[in-house]
Design a protein around this motif. Structure first.
Motif, mmCIF file in Angstrom:
data_model
loop_
_atom_site.group_PDB
_atom_site.id
_atom_site.type_symbol
_atom_site.label_atom_id
_atom_site.label_comp_id
_atom_site.label_asym_id
_atom_site.label_seq_id
_atom_site.Cartn_x
_atom_site.Cartn_y
_atom_site.Cartn_z
ATOM 1 N N LEU A 172 4.509 5.227 -5.456
ATOM 2 C CA LEU A 172 4.692 5.069 -6.900
ATOM 3 C C LEU A 172 3.836 6.091 -7.642
ATOM 4 C CD1 LEU A 172 5.710 3.478 -9.423
ATOM 5 C CD2 LEU A 172 3.693 2.019 -9.128
ATOM 6 N N ILE A 173 2.583 6.211 -7.250
ATOM 7 C CA ILE A 173 1.675 7.179 -7.869
ATOM 8 C C ILE A 173 2.196 8.601 -7.655
ATOM 9 C CG2 ILE A 173 -0.653 8.168 -7.743
ATOM 10 C CD1 ILE A 173 -1.576 5.245 -6.995
ATOM 11 N N LEU A 174 2.599 8.914 -6.440
ATOM 12 C CA LEU A 174 3.130 10.243 -6.127
ATOM 13 C C LEU A 174 4.399 10.515 -6.927
ATOM 14 C CD1 LEU A 174 2.915 12.797 -4.342
ATOM 15 C CD2 LEU A 174 4.268 11.569 -2.622
ATOM 16 N N LEU A 230 13.749 11.294 -15.040
ATOM 17 C CA LEU A 230 13.766 9.867 -15.376
ATOM 18 C C LEU A 230 14.260 9.032 -14.190
ATOM 19 C CD1 LEU A 230 15.043 10.019 -19.061
ATOM 20 C CD2 LEU A 230 12.709 9.559 -18.267
ATOM 21 N N CYS A 231 15.287 9.522 -13.492
ATOM 22 C CA CYS A 231 15.769 8.821 -12.292
ATOM 23 C C CYS A 231 14.669 8.740 -11.237
ATOM 24 C CB CYS A 231 17.003 9.517 -11.710
ATOM 25 S SG CYS A 231 18.506 9.299 -12.683
ATOM 26 N N VAL A 232 13.931 9.829 -11.060
ATOM 27 C CA VAL A 232 12.825 9.834 -10.099
ATOM 28 C C VAL A 232 11.730 8.871 -10.549
ATOM 29 C CG1 VAL A 232 10.977 11.246 -9.093
ATOM 30 C CG2 VAL A 232 13.304 12.149 -9.217
ATOM 31 N N ALA A 233 11.396 8.886 -11.829
ATOM 32 C CA ALA A 233 10.316 8.037 -12.330
ATOM 33 C C ALA A 233 10.598 6.555 -12.077
ATOM 34 C CB ALA A 233 10.088 8.283 -13.820
ATOM 35 N N ILE A 234 11.840 6.121 -12.270
ATOM 36 C CA ILE A 234 12.149 4.713 -12.017
ATOM 37 C C ILE A 234 12.588 4.467 -10.581
ATOM 38 C CG2 ILE A 234 12.649 4.165 -14.412
ATOM 39 C CD1 ILE A 234 15.616 4.219 -13.725
ATOM 40 N N GLY A 235 12.860 5.538 -9.850
ATOM 41 C CA GLY A 235 13.199 5.403 -8.440
ATOM 42 C C GLY A 235 14.620 4.925 -8.197
ATOM 43 N N ILE A 236 15.558 5.484 -8.924
ATOM 44 C CA ILE A 236 16.967 5.124 -8.733
ATOM 45 C C ILE A 236 17.715 6.357 -8.219
ATOM 46 C CG2 ILE A 236 17.701 5.667 -11.094
ATOM 47 C CD1 ILE A 236 18.856 2.512 -9.490
ATOM 48 N N PHE A 237 18.793 6.114 -7.475
ATOM 49 C CA PHE A 237 19.547 7.205 -6.832
ATOM 50 C C PHE A 237 18.567 8.103 -6.083
ATOM 51 C CE2 PHE A 237 21.837 6.380 -10.924
ATOM 52 C CZ PHE A 237 22.842 5.600 -10.366
ATOM 53 N N ARG A 238 17.716 7.472 -5.301
ATOM 54 C CA ARG A 238 16.553 8.149 -4.729
ATOM 55 C C ARG A 238 16.900 9.359 -3.883
ATOM 56 N NH1 ARG A 238 13.434 3.368 -2.030
ATOM 57 N NH2 ARG A 238 15.557 2.948 -1.360
ATOM 58 N N TYR A 239 17.858 9.245 -2.983
ATOM 59 C CA TYR A 239 18.161 10.403 -2.138
ATOM 60 C C TYR A 239 18.617 11.583 -2.979
ATOM 61 C CZ TYR A 239 17.572 7.571 2.031
ATOM 62 O OH TYR A 239 17.039 6.789 3.014
ATOM 63 N N ARG A 257 12.184 5.699 2.424
ATOM 64 C CA ARG A 257 12.342 4.336 2.964
ATOM 65 C C ARG A 257 11.080 3.488 2.794
ATOM 66 N NH1 ARG A 257 16.951 3.063 5.181
ATOM 67 N NH2 ARG A 257 18.355 4.698 5.849
ATOM 68 N N ARG A 258 9.951 4.104 2.507
ATOM 69 C CA ARG A 258 8.701 3.360 2.277
ATOM 70 C C ARG A 258 8.427 3.189 0.774
ATOM 71 N NH1 ARG A 258 7.656 0.457 6.090
ATOM 72 N NH2 ARG A 258 5.507 0.313 5.429
ATOM 73 N N ASP A 259 9.333 3.666 -0.055
ATOM 74 C CA ASP A 259 9.173 3.633 -1.513
ATOM 75 C C ASP A 259 9.614 2.261 -2.041
ATOM 76 O OD1 ASP A 259 8.662 4.434 -4.091
ATOM 77 O OD2 ASP A 259 10.455 5.664 -4.274
ATOM 78 N N HIS A 260 8.837 1.245 -1.705
ATOM 79 C CA HIS A 260 9.203 -0.144 -1.990
ATOM 80 C C HIS A 260 9.060 -0.535 -3.454
ATOM 81 C CE1 HIS A 260 9.441 -0.651 2.282
ATOM 82 N NE2 HIS A 260 8.162 -0.335 2.441
ATOM 83 N N LEU A 292 0.838 -1.209 0.000
ATOM 84 C CA LEU A 292 0.000 0.000 0.000
ATOM 85 C C LEU A 292 0.873 1.261 0.000
ATOM 86 C CD1 LEU A 292 -2.826 -1.066 2.470
ATOM 87 C CD2 LEU A 292 -3.021 -0.738 -0.012
ATOM 88 N N ASP A 293 1.875 1.279 0.879
ATOM 89 C CA ASP A 293 2.795 2.427 0.919
ATOM 90 C C ASP A 293 3.518 2.577 -0.412
ATOM 91 O OD1 ASP A 293 2.077 2.720 3.566
ATOM 92 O OD2 ASP A 293 3.984 1.987 4.380
#
Length: 157
Positions: A19-21, A72-81, A137-140, A13-14
């Motif tokens: 992911l949507i956000l 693009l990095c944000v969209a795929i969730g890489i190098f998140r910080y 940390r909840r961006d699973h 759920l998180d």
């Protein structure tokens, strides 16, 4: 499958909410970055008007390209910080340049059109970006989250 890699219902759920956000924010910022490539002259004029600086076409194209890469990095969730925080700083810069318009959100021009709507929208986006960074940390359901669960080296975090 090893239980240490399995996500709970709450993790799903998180992860889904983030992911949507994440995708919504990346798309929102991508559109602004892409317009730097599509209409660079407009951004030269904005820089001249708001920041009183002259930008070459090369500088506008470079800024747009870098911003697209970050989106693009944000969209795929890489190098998140790094990527999520960079997106936040980019947007904060925009908000900081227009802060005085937040004090008159109902201002109308001579034709009755609301002229301070975008800065109010900018505040909502800023809040969403802050939430995204705080909830990394909840961006699973990001690539970085998956890599973090399956590998203990966190250079891509």
């Amino acid at each position: 499958m090893d239980d240490q890699f399995r996500l709970t219902k709450n993790d799903w759920l998180d992860g889904t909410a983030l992911l949507i956000l994440r995708l919504g924010l990346a798309w929102f910022m991508f559109l602004w970055a892409a317009h730097k490539i599509i209409t660079p002259g407009q951004y030269q004029q904005l820089a001249r008007h708001f920041d009183e600086v002259e930008l070459s076409l090369w500088q506008v194209y470079s800024a747009g390209g870098l911003q697209i890469a970050i989106c693009l990095c944000v969209a795929i969730g890489i190098f998140r910080y790094a990527s999520y925080s960079t997106l936040l700083v980019m947007h904060f810069f925009t908000v900081a340049r227009r802060w005085e318009r937040f004090f008159d959100p109902f201002a109308l021009n001579d034709r009755g059109f609301p002229i301070n709507r975008n800065p109010v929208i900018d505040l909502a986006v800023l809040g969403a970006l802050i939430a995204l960074v705080l909830l990394i940390r909840r961006d699973h359901l990001s690539l970085g989250g998956w890599l973090n669960r399956h590998h203990r080296t966190a250079w891509w975090h």
